[in-house]
Scaffold this active site. Structure first.
Site, PDB file in Angstrom:
ATOM      1  N   ASN A 104       0.823  -1.209   0.000  1.00 31.95           N
ATOM      2  CA  ASN A 104       0.000   0.000   0.000  1.00 31.95           C
ATOM      3  C   ASN A 104       0.857   1.260   0.000  1.00 31.95           C
ATOM      4  O   ASN A 104       0.471   2.280  -0.559  1.00 31.95           O
ATOM      5  CB  ASN A 104      -0.915   0.013   1.221  1.00 31.95           C
ATOM      6  CG  ASN A 104      -1.673   1.315   1.347  1.00 31.95           C
ATOM      7  OD1 ASN A 104      -2.593   1.584   0.585  1.00 31.95           O
ATOM      8  ND2 ASN A 104      -1.269   2.162   2.298  1.00 31.95           N
ATOM      9  N   ASP A 198      -8.011   5.819   0.134  1.00 32.54           N
ATOM     10  CA  ASP A 198      -6.808   5.411  -0.587  1.00 32.54           C
ATOM     11  C   ASP A 198      -5.574   5.671   0.270  1.00 32.54           C
ATOM     12  O   ASP A 198      -4.725   4.809   0.445  1.00 32.54           O
ATOM     13  CB  ASP A 198      -6.736   6.176  -1.916  1.00 32.54           C
ATOM     14  CG  ASP A 198      -5.555   5.781  -2.782  1.00 32.54           C
ATOM     15  OD1 ASP A 198      -4.819   4.853  -2.418  1.00 32.54           O
ATOM     16  OD2 ASP A 198      -5.371   6.406  -3.843  1.00 32.54           O
ATOM     17  N   ASP A 235      -1.994  -7.203   2.883  1.00 34.28           N
ATOM     18  CA  ASP A 235      -2.208  -6.206   3.925  1.00 34.28           C
ATOM     19  C   ASP A 235      -3.022  -5.027   3.403  1.00 34.28           C
ATOM     20  O   ASP A 235      -2.840  -4.565   2.274  1.00 34.28           O
ATOM     21  CB  ASP A 235      -0.848  -5.701   4.421  1.00 34.28           C
ATOM     22  CG  ASP A 235      -0.970  -4.704   5.557  1.00 34.28           C
ATOM     23  OD1 ASP A 235      -1.518  -5.081   6.608  1.00 34.28           O
ATOM     24  OD2 ASP A 235      -0.535  -3.546   5.390  1.00 34.28           O
ATOM     25  N   GLU A 265      -6.608  -8.736   4.087  1.00 38.48           N
ATOM     26  CA  GLU A 265      -7.107  -8.019   5.261  1.00 38.48           C
ATOM     27  C   GLU A 265      -7.875  -6.787   4.801  1.00 38.48           C
ATOM     28  O   GLU A 265      -7.285  -5.800   4.374  1.00 38.48           O
ATOM     29  CB  GLU A 265      -5.945  -7.606   6.167  1.00 38.48           C
ATOM     30  CG  GLU A 265      -6.395  -6.821   7.384  1.00 38.48           C
ATOM     31  CD  GLU A 265      -5.627  -5.513   7.582  1.00 38.48           C
ATOM     32  OE1 GLU A 265      -5.912  -4.831   8.583  1.00 38.48           O
ATOM     33  OE2 GLU A 265      -4.771  -5.165   6.745  1.00 38.48           O
TER      34      GLU A 265
END
Length: 495
Positions: A104, A198, A235, A265
Site C-alpha cells: 500500500n 486510498d 495487507d 485483510e
C-alpha cells in the site's frame, strides 16, 4: 489439504534480535503434531526501522535480510538464510507458508525530490485544496546498499499519489502529489471511509502508474522463486484499488507452480463491504472475518448477557463461508494496538471451538494464544501499561480435535441464549464430535445423533467434564458443559 488450519506465527510485540526464523524452524515439528498445516509469516523484507521493524513500514521488498540497510542486515526476525531455513523446515513438515504482502505504501525514502502537492482535508479526503505547493518530499527510493541486485527499479514521486510530510515549507498533514497519474484525485475501488480511504500512511503507492504495477508483479515472481511460498496474506486492501489486486492475483496464480492460498485483510465490521470487495476481485481472495472477531470481543466482555445464538449473525462466515478466514485475534486487535479489540481469556476456548470445529471458514490461530506474550506499551491516554497475554489452555487440544474429529455433516443446536451446541456426523474415514458450550451456568443439550450412534459411550476430549455419556439405541443422549466453558464430546473408543 484436509481441514486447513492457519497459524499467525508472530504478534506486534514479538522481541527483536532475529529470533523468529530460528524459532519457527525449531517449532515446525510441533506445529505438525498438533495439526497446524499452514503458517502466516510476518513481512519478511526490510522495513524503514530496520532490525526493529514489525514489517509494515515497508522499505525494500527485495531485501529479505541480506543487505546492510536501515542500520541492519537482518530484519527483526532474522536474516535471509534463517528465513529460508525456517521455510524449509516448515515444508518438510507439510506446512504451507504464506508471505505477508505490504504494497500500500513505502517508508524510509533514500532521497528528497522537488515535488508539487495539494493539501487534503484529513476528515474528507475528497476535499482537495486547489492551491499547488512547491516543496520537497522524501519520495525517491534508490536502495544504495542493494545496488540494483534483483531489481534496478527506482521509485520516485511519480510512483506515489500521497505523502504526509513535506519540507520547504515544512508541514505535516495529508498531501496529494501532483504528477502524471494523479490528475483525477485518489484511486477508485477503495473503501469510502473518510470520503476515500486510498491514503493510509507514508508514501502512498499509485497503481495507475503501469511501471509500478509491473514491478510489484515482478517482485511476486521473484519472491515466489526465492522462497517457494505457498500463498500470500495481503495487507490493508481497503486502501488499495480492488482492480489492482484482481489483476495481481490472476498473475501470481497463473505463474505459480500450484494454486496459491490467498487471504486479504479488509478490516471492516460491515459485512456488506467485505462482500462488495469479494465481488470486485471476482472471488479470487478470501478475507479475514473482522465482524466475527468483533463479535467475539463483545461476547467476552458481556458474559452471560450476550445471546450466543446471534454469534454468527452479520459475519462473513455466515454470509460467504467459502471466502472467510475466521479468527479470534491478530496483531492489530491485541491490547494497545491500532484496532484493539481483545477477547477475554475465559472466552477464547469457546471462540476457538467455534472456528476450529465447525465446517465453515478457514480458522486462523494467533501466536500468543499458543505461546503467551508479555510486553508493555503506551496507551491512548499516554500512560504505559504492562500486558500479559496468557497461553490459552487446551488450545493445542482444540487444534488437534479439528484434525481428528471435525468431519462430516454439521448440525446446529443454537436454541438457548447461553448454551449452544453443534455436532459433526463424521465420515467413513474420520469420526465426528458433539460440541457444547455455555457463557453462563453449566449447560446441557439433548441431541439425537441417529441409530448409527446408538449405544455408544462418549467422553469429553478436553477433560473439562469427567462423566461418560451413553447414547440410547436411537443415538440420543444429553451432553454437558461447565459454565463459561466448552466440551468436545467424542466416542470413547476413538480417542
Amino acid at each position: 489439504m484436509r481441514n486447513p488450519t492457519l497459524l499467525q506465527c508472530f504478534h506486534w510485540y514479538y522481541p527483536e534480535g532475529g529470533k523468529l526464523w530460528p524459532e519457527l524452524a525449531e517449532r515446525a515439528d510441533g506445529f505438525n503434531d498438533i495439526g497446524i498445516n499452514m503458517v502466516w509469516l510476518p513481512p519478511a523484507y526490510k522495513g524503514a526501522s530496520g532490525g526493529y521493524s514489525v514489517g509494515y513500514d515497508s522499505y525494500d521488498l527485495f531485501d529479505l535480510g541480506e543487505f546492510d540497510q536501515k542500520g541492519s542486515i537482518p530484519t527483526k526476525y532474522g536474516d535471509k538464510a534463517q528465513l529460508l531455513a525456517a521455510i524449509d523446515a516448515l515444508k518438510r513438515n507439510d506446512i504451507a507458508v504464506l508471505l505477508d504482502v505490504v504494497v500500500n505504501h513505502k517508508m524510509g525514502a533514500d532521497e528528497k525530490e522537488a515535488i508539487r502537492v495539494q493539501r487534503v482535508n484529513a476528515d474528507d479526503r475528497t476535499q482537495i485544496d486547489e492551491e499547488i505547493i512547491e516543496c520537497e518530499g522524501w519520495t525517491r527510493y534508490t536502495f544504495p546498499a542493494r545496488a540494483g541486485q534483483y531489481s534496478q527499479f527506482i521509485w520516485d514521486f511519480k510512483c506515489f499519489s500521497g505523502i504526509d510530510h513535506i519540507e520547504n515549507p515544512d508541514e505535516d498533514g495529508i498531501f496529494k502529489i501532483v504528477n502524471d497519474y494523479t490528475g483525477e484525485g485518489w484511486n477508485d475501488q477503495v473503501d469510502d471511509e473518510l470520503g476515500n480511504f486510498d491514503y493510509l500512511m507514508g508514501e502512498n503507492i499509485d497503481f495507475r502508474n503501469h511501471a509500478v504495477t509491473e514491478e510489484i508483479k515482478y517482485w511476486a515472481r521473484w519472491v515466489m522463486e526465492q522462497t517457494q511460498c505457498d500463498g500470500f496474506r495481503l495487507d490493508a486492501v481497503k486502501h488499495i484499488p480492488a482492480w489492482f489486486y484482481k489483476e495481481w492475483i490472476e498473475h501470481v496464480q497463473e505463474v505459480a507452480p500450484k494454486p496459491l492460498f490467498i487471504v486479504a485483510e479488509y478490516w471492516s465490521h460491515e459485512v456488506d463491504k467485505l462482500q462488495t470487495y469479494i465481488d470486485q476481485v471476482e472471488g479470487k481472495t478470501m478475507l479475514f472475518d473482522a465482524p466475527l472477531q468483533m463479535k467475539f470481543h463483545e461476547a467476552s466482555r458481556m458474559g452471560r448477557d450476550y445471546d450466543m445464538t446471534q454469534i454468527f449473525t452479520g459475519t462473513l462466515v455466515e454470509a460467504d463461508p467459502f471466502h472467510a478466514v475466521t479468527l479470534v485475534a491478530n496483531h492489530d486487535t491485541q491490547p494497545l494496538q491500532a484496532l484493539e479489540a481483545p477477547v477475554e481469556p475465559w472466552f477464547k476456548p469457546l471462540a476457538y471451538a467455534l472456528i476450529l470445529l465447525r465446517e465453515n471458514g478457514v480458522p486462523s490461530v494467533f501466536y500468543p494464544d499458543l505461546y503467551g506474550a508479555h510486553y508493555e506499551d503506551v496507551g491512548g491516554d499516554g500512560q504505559t501499561y504492562p500486558i500479559d497475554m496468557p497461553i490459552i489452555e487446551q488450545l493445542d487440544e482444540l487444534i488437534l480435535a479439528r484434525q481428528r474429529f471435525a468431519h462430516g455433516v454439521q448440525t446446529l443446536f443454537f436454541d438457548h441464549p447461553n448454551c449452544i451446541a453443534f455436532s459433526r456426523s463424521g465420515t467413513d474415514e474420520f469420526p465426528g464430535c458433539v460440541v457444547v458450550m455455555s457463557n453462563g451456568d453449566d449447560g446441557e443439550k439433548t441431541i439425537h445423533l441417529g441409530e448409527n450412534y446408538g449405544n455408544k459411550t462418549w467422553r469429553d476430549f478436553l477433560g473439562n467434564r469427567q462423566e461418560r455419556v451413553v447414547t440410547d439405541e436411537n443415538g440420543e443422549a444429553t451432553f454437558f458443559c461447565n459454565g463459561g466453558s466448552v466440551s468436545v464430546w467424542v466416542i470413547e473408543e476413538v480417542i
